[in-house]
Design an enzyme around this catalytic site. Structure first.
Site, PDB file in Angstrom:
ATOM      1  CB  CYS A  88      -0.750   0.014   1.073  1.00 60.36           C
ATOM      2  SG  CYS A  88      -2.017  -1.309   1.468  1.00 60.36           S
ATOM      3  NE  ARG A 148       4.649   1.526  -0.044  1.00 63.92           N
ATOM      4  CZ  ARG A 148       5.604   1.359   0.827  1.00 63.92           C
ATOM      5  NH1 ARG A 148       6.781   1.550   0.276  1.00 63.92           N
ATOM      6  NH2 ARG A 148       5.451   0.705   1.842  1.00 63.92           N
ATOM      7  CD1 TRP A 191      -0.178  -6.384  -2.945  1.00 61.72           C
ATOM      8  CD2 TRP A 191      -0.347  -7.048  -0.744  1.00 61.72           C
ATOM      9  NE1 TRP A 191       0.104  -7.657  -2.875  1.00 61.72           N
ATOM     10  CE2 TRP A 191      -0.109  -8.224  -1.449  1.00 61.72           C
ATOM     11  CE3 TRP A 191      -0.670  -7.062   0.315  1.00 61.72           C
ATOM     12  CZ2 TRP A 191       0.101  -9.418  -0.754  1.00 61.72           C
ATOM     13  CZ3 TRP A 191      -0.330  -8.297   1.294  1.00 61.72           C
ATOM     14  CH2 TRP A 191      -0.143  -9.513   0.168  1.00 61.72           C
ATOM     15  CG  ASN A 193       1.666   1.025   4.171  1.00 62.40           C
ATOM     16  OD1 ASN A 193       2.900   1.196   4.048  1.00 62.40           O
ATOM     17  ND2 ASN A 193       1.409  -0.439   4.126  1.00 62.40           N
ATOM     18  N   GLY A 194      -0.605  -0.946   6.330  1.00 58.19           N
ATOM     19  CA  GLY A 194      -0.123  -1.787   7.449  1.00 58.19           C
ATOM     20  C   GLY A 194      -1.401  -2.628   7.745  1.00 58.19           C
ATOM     21  CD  GLU A 232      16.556 -13.897  -8.431  1.00 60.61           C
ATOM     22  OE1 GLU A 232      15.893 -14.331  -7.365  1.00 60.61           O
ATOM     23  OE2 GLU A 232      16.168 -12.808  -8.986  1.00 60.61           O
ATOM     24  CE  LYS A 264      12.963 -11.990 -10.524  1.00 56.06           C
ATOM     25  NZ  LYS A 264      13.759 -11.940  -9.155  1.00 56.06           N
ATOM     26  CD  GLU A 285       9.237 -12.272  -8.384  1.00 54.12           C
ATOM     27  OE1 GLU A 285      10.206 -12.224  -8.922  1.00 54.12           O
ATOM     28  OE2 GLU A 285       8.854 -11.342  -7.387  1.00 54.12           O
ATOM     29  CG  HIS A 288      18.551 -36.610  -2.830  1.00 50.73           C
ATOM     30  ND1 HIS A 288      18.983 -38.034  -2.206  1.00 50.73           N
ATOM     31  CD2 HIS A 288      19.638 -36.236  -3.343  1.00 50.73           C
ATOM     32  CE1 HIS A 288      20.278 -38.099  -2.157  1.00 50.73           C
ATOM     33  NE2 HIS A 288      20.769 -37.041  -2.899  1.00 50.73           N
ATOM     34  CE  LYS A 310      11.523  -3.552  -6.841  1.00 51.31           C
ATOM     35  NZ  LYS A 310      12.091  -4.758  -7.098  1.00 51.31           N
TER      36      LYS A 310
HETATM   37  C1  AGP Z   1      11.796 -10.209  -6.154  1.00 48.10           C
HETATM   38  O1  AGP Z   1      11.780 -10.422  -7.568  1.00 48.10           O
HETATM   39  C2  AGP Z   1      10.760 -10.265  -5.215  1.00 48.10           C
HETATM   40  N1  AGP Z   1       9.697  -9.348  -5.978  1.00 48.10           N
HETATM   41  C3  AGP Z   1      10.752 -10.438  -4.017  1.00 48.10           C
HETATM   42  O2  AGP Z   1      11.112 -11.732  -3.723  1.00 48.10           O
HETATM   43  C4  AGP Z   1      11.790  -9.485  -3.065  1.00 48.10           C
HETATM   44  O3  AGP Z   1      13.183  -9.835  -3.428  1.00 48.10           O
HETATM   45  C5  AGP Z   1      11.519  -9.703  -1.771  1.00 48.10           C
HETATM   46  O4  AGP Z   1      10.275  -9.191  -1.076  1.00 48.10           O
HETATM   47  C6  AGP Z   1      12.558  -8.940  -0.805  1.00 48.10           C
HETATM   48  O5  AGP Z   1      12.439  -7.565  -0.915  1.00 48.10           O
HETATM   49  P1  AGP Z   1      13.695  -6.593  -0.478  1.00 48.10           P
HETATM   50  O6  AGP Z   1      14.796  -6.661  -1.178  1.00 48.10           O
HETATM   51  O7  AGP Z   1      13.138  -5.192  -0.678  1.00 48.10           O
HETATM   52  O8  AGP Z   1      13.685  -6.720   0.959  1.00 48.10           O
END
Ligand code: AGP
Length: 610
Positions: free
Chosen positions: A2, A27, A74, A98-99, A482, A486, A489, A505, A605
C-alpha cells in the site's frame, strides 16, 4: 505494501497526489483512491484495479482543492473492490492506511455493539471509526491520535484529513514507512520519498511511534507519549529520469539493461583499482568491529534471500567465519543464538521488508552488530543498522528484482574480500587478483544482456510449458533458485530451483517429456557432475535447456536448447553473469504469455506487512 501520499499547500493537489500514487504503485495495485478537501467538505473518488482506472474519475473532484490524501492498495483484509478501497471516509474524516490492524476484529465488535455500522471488510475502517469515536471525546485531532495509537495493535501508517481542520493533515508512523517532504508554503507526506520527486528534496523520515501535524508552513512531530520531537531533514535527490522507462517496453527490461552500469559504478565506488585495494570505509565496514565477529547470520526474503545463499559461498571462505543464511520470516521467530560477537547482515533492496526489519531489531536488542546491504537510501533497515552498504542501483520499479540482485551479489563478493583483508586472511596478492577479476565484469554482464535475441528464440519454444525445473551447483545453485523465482513471479509458471545433486532425492520423479529443465553449467569444479545430471534428465525424456559458455561445444550437443553466458574463472562473478540469461528467459516468456511484467498479479514490490 500500500502506498499513501498527502499534500497541503496552495496548489491544486489532485495531480500531485495522482502522480505520487503512480510512483507508489509498485507498493500495490489492487485499488486506488483520492480524497480532497474544499470549503470544509471532503470529496472522494475510488476505483478497484490499477491506478489508471481512477484517472477518468478525477474530474469529479473539485479541481482547485489544495489539501488531499491518496492511496494505492495491496489488499490484506477484504477483496480488492471499490468499497474496500481507501480512503475510508465517514462524514468529516478521511483516512488512508498502510499496514495491518491486528486487533481489528475485537475493536470492530466493540464498535458494533456501540451502534457503529461498517460498510467495508477492511481493518482500516475500524481505525477510522475508532478515530471518530475518540474524536468525539477529545475534540482535538492530536489528542485523539494519542488515544487512538494506544488502542490499535499491528502496523499502521496513517494519513488523516479532517473537514473541520482544513489547514492541517495528520500522519502516524508505526511499522510501515512514512516520510514528510518539506516545500515552500506547501508540505507533503508519502510512503516513499520517490513519490515526491520533482516537488522537494528535503525529507524528514519518521521513526516508529511518531505522529506529525502538517500544515502548509509548519510541521510538528511528537512521539506516542506526546513529547515534542526535533525535526531532522535529509537532502535526498532522486532524478525523475531514473523513475521513467526511458524507451523500454517494461521497467524490468530497462533494469536488466542497467546492470552493467550498476556493476561499474559499484566497482568505481568500492575498489581502488590502481592501488589494488578496497575502499572499506565507503562500504560501511569500518563502523563495525570486524575482529570480534565469530558468527555471521544473513537474513533476507525472496530474491534478496537467494543472493544471501550465494553470499555464503563468498563470505564464509574469505572471512573465515561460519555464515548462516536464513529467511527473515523464520529467523525472527526462532530465538536464534546471538551475542555481541555475532554479525547480522540484512539484505534488502527496499530496506523496508517487514520480516527483515524485525530481524534487525531483534538482533540489535540481543547485542549483535548489524550490517545492511540495501538500495533505497534512508529506508528503515539502514536506519536501524550500525552500518550500511548502499548499492546505489537507482530506483528498481519492476516488481521482479533484477539489478538489485546482481548489485547484492557484487556487494557480497566485496564484503567477503574486505572481511578477509581486515581479518588478515586475504593477502594483498590474493586481493589484487580478486579485484583484477572485476575489471571485465561490467562488459561481461553487458555481453550477457546482448544475447537477448537468442534467449527470445528459445522462449518461443517453451512459453506454453506449465512447469520448469532449474538446476545448478555451487554458486550456480542460488542462481537456479533465483531463475525459478523470476519465472514464477512474472509468467505464473510453476518453477522450482534445485541443487544439481538434489535432483535424484525426489524431484527427478517429476521429469517427463513435458518438463523443461534449465541447467546452469559453467566450466567450474562441478561441471562434470552437472553434465551427469543433465544426462539423467535426458534419460527420463526431460527437455534440457543448457546454459553455458559460447565455445562449450560438448555442452551444446547434450542439451535440446542452449543459452550462452560469458564465462569467467571466478565462481562468485560467474553467478552475477549467469543470472542474466535467466532474467531474460523469464522476461520473454512472460511477454509471450501476455502477463503484466512490471506489476504481476498478487505481488507488491515492498512487503511491509508480515
Ligand atoms: C523479487 O523479484 C521479489 N519481488 C521479492 O522476492 C523481493 O526480493 C523480496 O520481497 C525482498 O524484498 P527486499 O529486497 O526489498 O527486502
Amino acid at each position: 505494501m500500500c502506498g499513501i501520499v498527502g499534500y497541503i499547500g496552495n496548489r491544486s493537489c489532485i495531480d500531485i497526489i495522482y502522480k505520487g500514487l503512480q510512483r507508489l504503485e509498485y507498493r500495490g495495485y489492487d485499488s486506488a483512491g483520492i480524497a480532497v478537501l474544499k470549503n470544509n467538505e471532503i470529496s472522494m473518488v475510488k476505483s478497484e484495479g490499477k491506478l489508471a482506472k481512477l484517472e477518468a474519475s478525477l474530474s469529479k473532484l473539485p479541481q482547485d482543492a489544495s489539501r488531499g490524501i491518496g492511496h494505492t492498495r495491496w489488499a490484506t483484509h477484504g477483496i480488492p473492490d471499490t468499497i474496500n478501497a481507501h480512503p475510508h471516509v465517514d462524514g468529516s474524516v478521511a483516512l488512508v492506511h498502510n499496514g495491518i490492524i491486528e486487533n481489528y476484529l475485537e475493536l470492530k465488535s466493540q464498535l458494533q455493539k456501540e451502534g457503529v455500522k461498517f460498510v467495508s471488510q477492511t481493518d482500516t475502517e475500524v481505525a477510522l471509526q475508532m478515530f471518530i469515536k475518540l474524536y468525539k471525546q477529545h475534540k482535538d485531532p492530536s489528542k485523539t491520535i494519542f488515544a487512538l495509537v494506544k488502542v490499535l495493535k499491528g502496523a499502521f501508517s496513517l494519513g488523516i484529513l479532517l473537514a473541520d481542520h482544513p489547514d492541517e493533515l495528520f500522519v502516524v508512523k508505526y511499522g510501515s514507512p512514512l516520510v514528510i517532504g518539506r516545500g515552500q508554503g506547501e508540505n507533503f507526506f508519502a510512503s516513499d520519498a520517490m513519490a515526491l520527486v520533482g516537488h522537494t528534496s528535503k525529507f524528514c523520515f519518521l521513526n516508529d511511534k511518531e505522529i506529525a501535524r502538517i500544515t502548509p508552513n509548519e510541521i510538528e512531530i511528537w512521539n506516542f507519549a506526546g513529547e515534542s520531537l526535533p525535526l531532522q531533514f535529509t537532502e535526498v535527490n532522486i532524478s525523475s529520469a531514473s523513475t521513467e522507462k526511458q524507451g523500454f517496453r517494461h521497467y524490468m527490461l530497462k533494469e536488466i539493461h542497467e546492470q552493467p552500469r550498476v556493476m561499474s559504478s559499484m566497482i568505481k565506488r568500492f575498489v581502488n583499482a590502481d592501488a589494488g585495494t578496497l575502499n572499506i570505509a565507503d562500504m560501511g565496514l569500518d563502523k563495525l568491529d570486524l575482529k570480534r565477529i565469530n558468527n555471521i547470520h544473513m537474513v533476507a526474503c525472496g530474491t534478496a534471500y537467494y543472493s544471501a545463499v550465494a553470499a555464503k559461498y563468498m563470505i564464509e571462505p574469505a572471512a573465515g567465519i561460519p555464515v548462516n543464511v536464513e529467511l527473515a520470516s523464520e529467523f525472527r521467530y526462532r530465538s536464534p543464538w546471538l551475542n555481541r560477537d555475532s554479525l547480522v547482515i540484512a539484505v534488502s533492496q527496499s530496506g523496508e521488508t517487514a520480516d527483515t526489519l524485525a530481524c534487525v531489531k531483534h538482533a540489535k536488542d540481543a547485542g549483535a552488530q548489524i550490517f545492511s546491504i540495501c538500495n533505497v537510501q534512508m529506508s528503515s533497515i539502514p536506519r536501524a543498522s550500525h552500518a550500511t552498504l548502499y548499492m546505489e542501483a537507482g530506483p528498481e520499479i519492476g516488481v521482479a528484482s533484477t539489478k538489485a540482485f546482481t548489485g547484492m551479489l557484487l556487494a557480497h563478493y566485496l564484503v567477503g574480500l574486505a572481511m578477509g583483508v581486515r581479518r588478515n586472511r586475504v593477502s594483498s596478492d590474493e586481493l589484487k587478483r580478486a579485484l583484477n577479476d572485476l575489471r571485465n565484469l561490467p562488459a561481461l554482464v553487458e555481453h550477457a544482456v546482448d544475447s537477448k535475441a537468442d534467449v527470445e528464440k528459445v522462449c518461443a519454444k517453451y512459453y506454453e510449458s506449465t512447469n520448469f525445473i532449474y538446476m545448478g551447483r555451487g554458486t550456480s545453485f542460488p542462481i537456479a533458485l533465483e531463475g525459478a523465482l523470476k519465472l514464477k513471479e512474472i509468467s505464473y509458471i510453476h518453477a522450482e530451483g534445485y541443487a544439481g545433486g538434489e535432483l535424484k532425492h525426489g524431484p527427478i520423479a517429476l521429469i517427463d517429456r513435458h518438463m523443461p529443465v534449465v541447467a546452469l553449467c559453467p566450466r567450474d569444479n562441478q561441471y562434470e557432475k552437472m553434465v551427469s545430471n543433465i544426462e539423467e534428465v535426458k534419460a527420463r525424456q526431460g527437455r534440457v535447456i543448457a546454459v553455458g559458455a559460447a565455445d562449450d561445444e560438448a555442452l551444446k550437443v547434450i542439451g535440446h536448447d542452449y543459452l550462452v553466458f560469458p564465462e569467467i574463472a571466478n565462481p562468485a562473478l560467474q553467478a552475477i553473469i549467469s543470472v542474466v540469461p535467466l532474467q531474460l528467459l523469464s522476461y520473454y516468456i512472460a511477454v509471450m504469455r501476455g502477463t503484466d511484467v512490471d506489476q504481476p498479479r498478487n505481488l507488491a514490490k515492498s512487503v511491509t506487512v508480515e
